[in-house]
Design a protein around this motif. Sequence first.
Motif, PDB file in Angstrom:
ATOM      1  N   PHE A  97       0.848  -1.186   0.000  1.00 36.28           N
ATOM      2  CA  PHE A  97       0.000   0.000   0.000  1.00 36.28           C
ATOM      3  C   PHE A  97       0.884   1.235   0.000  1.00 36.28           C
ATOM      4  O   PHE A  97       1.849   1.322   0.758  1.00 36.28           O
ATOM      5  CB  PHE A  97      -0.915  -0.003   1.228  1.00 36.28           C
ATOM      6  CG  PHE A  97      -1.678   1.270   1.406  1.00 36.28           C
ATOM      7  CD1 PHE A  97      -2.762   1.555   0.590  1.00 36.28           C
ATOM      8  CD2 PHE A  97      -1.296   2.181   2.362  1.00 36.28           C
ATOM      9  CE1 PHE A  97      -3.467   2.746   0.739  1.00 36.28           C
ATOM     10  CE2 PHE A  97      -1.998   3.365   2.522  1.00 36.28           C
ATOM     11  CZ  PHE A  97      -3.075   3.641   1.708  1.00 36.28           C
ATOM     12  N   ILE A  98       0.541   2.217  -0.850  1.00 35.54           N
ATOM     13  CA  ILE A  98       1.337   3.441  -0.935  1.00 35.54           C
ATOM     14  C   ILE A  98       0.583   4.637  -0.360  1.00 35.54           C
ATOM     15  O   ILE A  98       1.090   5.339   0.502  1.00 35.54           O
ATOM     16  CB  ILE A  98       1.753   3.726  -2.397  1.00 35.54           C
ATOM     17  CG1 ILE A  98       2.642   2.593  -2.910  1.00 35.54           C
ATOM     18  CG2 ILE A  98       2.456   5.074  -2.513  1.00 35.54           C
ATOM     19  CD1 ILE A  98       2.961   2.662  -4.380  1.00 35.54           C
ATOM     20  N   GLN A  99      -0.639   4.872  -0.850  1.00 29.57           N
ATOM     21  CA  GLN A  99      -1.354   6.071  -0.432  1.00 29.57           C
ATOM     22  C   GLN A  99      -2.828   5.940  -0.787  1.00 29.57           C
ATOM     23  O   GLN A  99      -3.190   5.192  -1.691  1.00 29.57           O
ATOM     24  CB  GLN A  99      -0.764   7.282  -1.156  1.00 29.57           C
ATOM     25  CG  GLN A  99      -1.304   8.607  -0.734  1.00 29.57           C
ATOM     26  CD  GLN A  99      -0.546   9.758  -1.389  1.00 29.57           C
ATOM     27  OE1 GLN A  99       0.514   9.583  -1.959  1.00 29.57           O
ATOM     28  NE2 GLN A  99      -1.098  10.943  -1.295  1.00 29.57           N
ATOM     29  N   ASP A 100      -3.669   6.688  -0.083  1.00 23.27           N
ATOM     30  CA  ASP A 100      -5.078   6.750  -0.466  1.00 23.27           C
ATOM     31  C   ASP A 100      -5.539   8.200  -0.483  1.00 23.27           C
ATOM     32  O   ASP A 100      -4.863   9.083   0.021  1.00 23.27           O
ATOM     33  CB  ASP A 100      -5.969   5.894   0.429  1.00 23.27           C
ATOM     34  CG  ASP A 100      -5.979   6.314   1.882  1.00 23.27           C
ATOM     35  OD1 ASP A 100      -5.449   7.383   2.220  1.00 23.27           O
ATOM     36  OD2 ASP A 100      -6.512   5.569   2.705  1.00 23.27           O
ATOM     37  N   GLY A 101      -6.670   8.412  -1.110  1.00 22.07           N
ATOM     38  CA  GLY A 101      -7.235   9.757  -1.187  1.00 22.07           C
ATOM     39  C   GLY A 101      -8.709   9.682  -1.508  1.00 22.07           C
ATOM     40  O   GLY A 101      -9.176   8.717  -2.100  1.00 22.07           O
ATOM     41  N   MET A 102      -9.429  10.714  -1.115  1.00 21.89           N
ATOM     42  CA  MET A 102     -10.849  10.793  -1.394  1.00 21.89           C
ATOM     43  C   MET A 102     -11.040  10.888  -2.895  1.00 21.89           C
ATOM     44  O   MET A 102     -10.396  11.685  -3.556  1.00 21.89           O
ATOM     45  CB  MET A 102     -11.457  11.995  -0.688  1.00 21.89           C
ATOM     46  CG  MET A 102     -12.929  11.912  -0.544  1.00 21.89           C
ATOM     47  SD  MET A 102     -13.324  10.457   0.435  1.00 21.89           S
ATOM     48  CE  MET A 102     -14.981  10.797   0.806  1.00 21.89           C
ATOM     49  N   GLY A 103     -11.915  10.061  -3.431  1.00 18.57           N
ATOM     50  CA  GLY A 103     -12.080  10.001  -4.872  1.00 18.57           C
ATOM     51  C   GLY A 103     -13.307  10.721  -5.389  1.00 18.57           C
ATOM     52  O   GLY A 103     -13.206  11.626  -6.203  1.00 18.57           O
ATOM     53  N   HIS A 104     -14.470  10.342  -4.927  1.00 21.29           N
ATOM     54  CA  HIS A 104     -15.730  10.847  -5.474  1.00 21.29           C
ATOM     55  C   HIS A 104     -16.763  10.962  -4.369  1.00 21.29           C
ATOM     56  O   HIS A 104     -16.533  10.555  -3.231  1.00 21.29           O
ATOM     57  CB  HIS A 104     -16.265   9.875  -6.541  1.00 21.29           C
ATOM     58  CG  HIS A 104     -15.429   9.804  -7.764  1.00 21.29           C
ATOM     59  ND1 HIS A 104     -15.496  10.724  -8.778  1.00 21.29           N
ATOM     60  CD2 HIS A 104     -14.474   8.921  -8.146  1.00 21.29           C
ATOM     61  CE1 HIS A 104     -14.641  10.411  -9.722  1.00 21.29           C
ATOM     62  NE2 HIS A 104     -14.005   9.331  -9.365  1.00 21.29           N
ATOM     63  N   SER A 105     -17.906  11.462  -4.735  1.00 18.63           N
ATOM     64  CA  SER A 105     -19.011  11.542  -3.786  1.00 18.63           C
ATOM     65  C   SER A 105     -19.882  10.286  -3.817  1.00 18.63           C
ATOM     66  O   SER A 105     -20.830  10.166  -3.065  1.00 18.63           O
ATOM     67  CB  SER A 105     -19.880  12.773  -4.094  1.00 18.63           C
ATOM     68  OG  SER A 105     -20.370  12.696  -5.400  1.00 18.63           O
ATOM     69  N   GLY A 106     -19.524   9.343  -4.688  1.00 16.24           N
ATOM     70  CA  GLY A 106     -20.252   8.080  -4.796  1.00 16.24           C
ATOM     71  C   GLY A 106     -19.288   6.952  -5.108  1.00 16.24           C
ATOM     72  O   GLY A 106     -18.075   7.125  -5.098  1.00 16.24           O
ATOM     73  N   THR A 107     -19.822   5.786  -5.388  1.00 16.43           N
ATOM     74  CA  THR A 107     -19.011   4.621  -5.722  1.00 16.43           C
ATOM     75  C   THR A 107     -18.129   4.923  -6.930  1.00 16.43           C
ATOM     76  O   THR A 107     -18.584   5.501  -7.914  1.00 16.43           O
ATOM     77  CB  THR A 107     -19.901   3.419  -6.040  1.00 16.43           C
ATOM     78  OG1 THR A 107     -20.668   3.102  -4.877  1.00 16.43           O
ATOM     79  CG2 THR A 107     -19.086   2.196  -6.439  1.00 16.43           C
ATOM     80  N   ILE A 108     -16.862   4.525  -6.861  1.00 17.55           N
ATOM     81  CA  ILE A 108     -15.922   4.740  -7.959  1.00 17.55           C
ATOM     82  C   ILE A 108     -16.064   3.580  -8.944  1.00 17.55           C
ATOM     83  O   ILE A 108     -16.038   2.420  -8.552  1.00 17.55           O
ATOM     84  CB  ILE A 108     -14.483   4.841  -7.445  1.00 17.55           C
ATOM     85  CG1 ILE A 108     -14.352   6.058  -6.537  1.00 17.55           C
ATOM     86  CG2 ILE A 108     -13.502   4.913  -8.608  1.00 17.55           C
ATOM     87  CD1 ILE A 108     -13.068   6.138  -5.789  1.00 17.55           C
ATOM     88  N   SER A 109     -16.254   3.924 -10.199  1.00 22.85           N
ATOM     89  CA  SER A 109     -16.332   2.899 -11.251  1.00 22.85           C
ATOM     90  C   SER A 109     -15.527   3.401 -12.441  1.00 22.85           C
ATOM     91  O   SER A 109     -15.057   4.526 -12.465  1.00 22.85           O
ATOM     92  CB  SER A 109     -17.788   2.651 -11.638  1.00 22.85           C
ATOM     93  OG  SER A 109     -18.366   3.839 -12.122  1.00 22.85           O
TER      94      SER A 109
END
Length: 110
Positions: A97-109
């Motif tokens: 694991f390297i890093q995470d971040g907030m992606g979207h306001s809903g499920t990422i597809s």
Amino acid sequence: DRLILCWDLRMEKRVASLRQRMGGVNDMALYLDQMQVVSVGQERRLTFWDLRDTEPTHAIQLSAEATALALSRDGKLLATGGKDQMIRLWSFEGGRFIQDGMGHSGTISR
């Protein structure tokens, strides 16, 4: 279903059948050497496969179901995204694991 089926299109025959433990496969990526596959699915795992074997080479438990997976052009990095709205970056070698971040306001597809 829980299967990843791999075919030799020239020979018109199936060369591998990879089965997840449970749940469906949501996304997968073929590595540059075309002998390794990475998958994510309903079982909440990032699973690494070698097409010459029917069992995963290793798997990483995820905190939420991943619905999308992408491999970098150089094959060094993986990105996963899912129902928890987070994008996570992983190293392909060893699945670190390297890093995470907030992606979207809903499920990422995709």
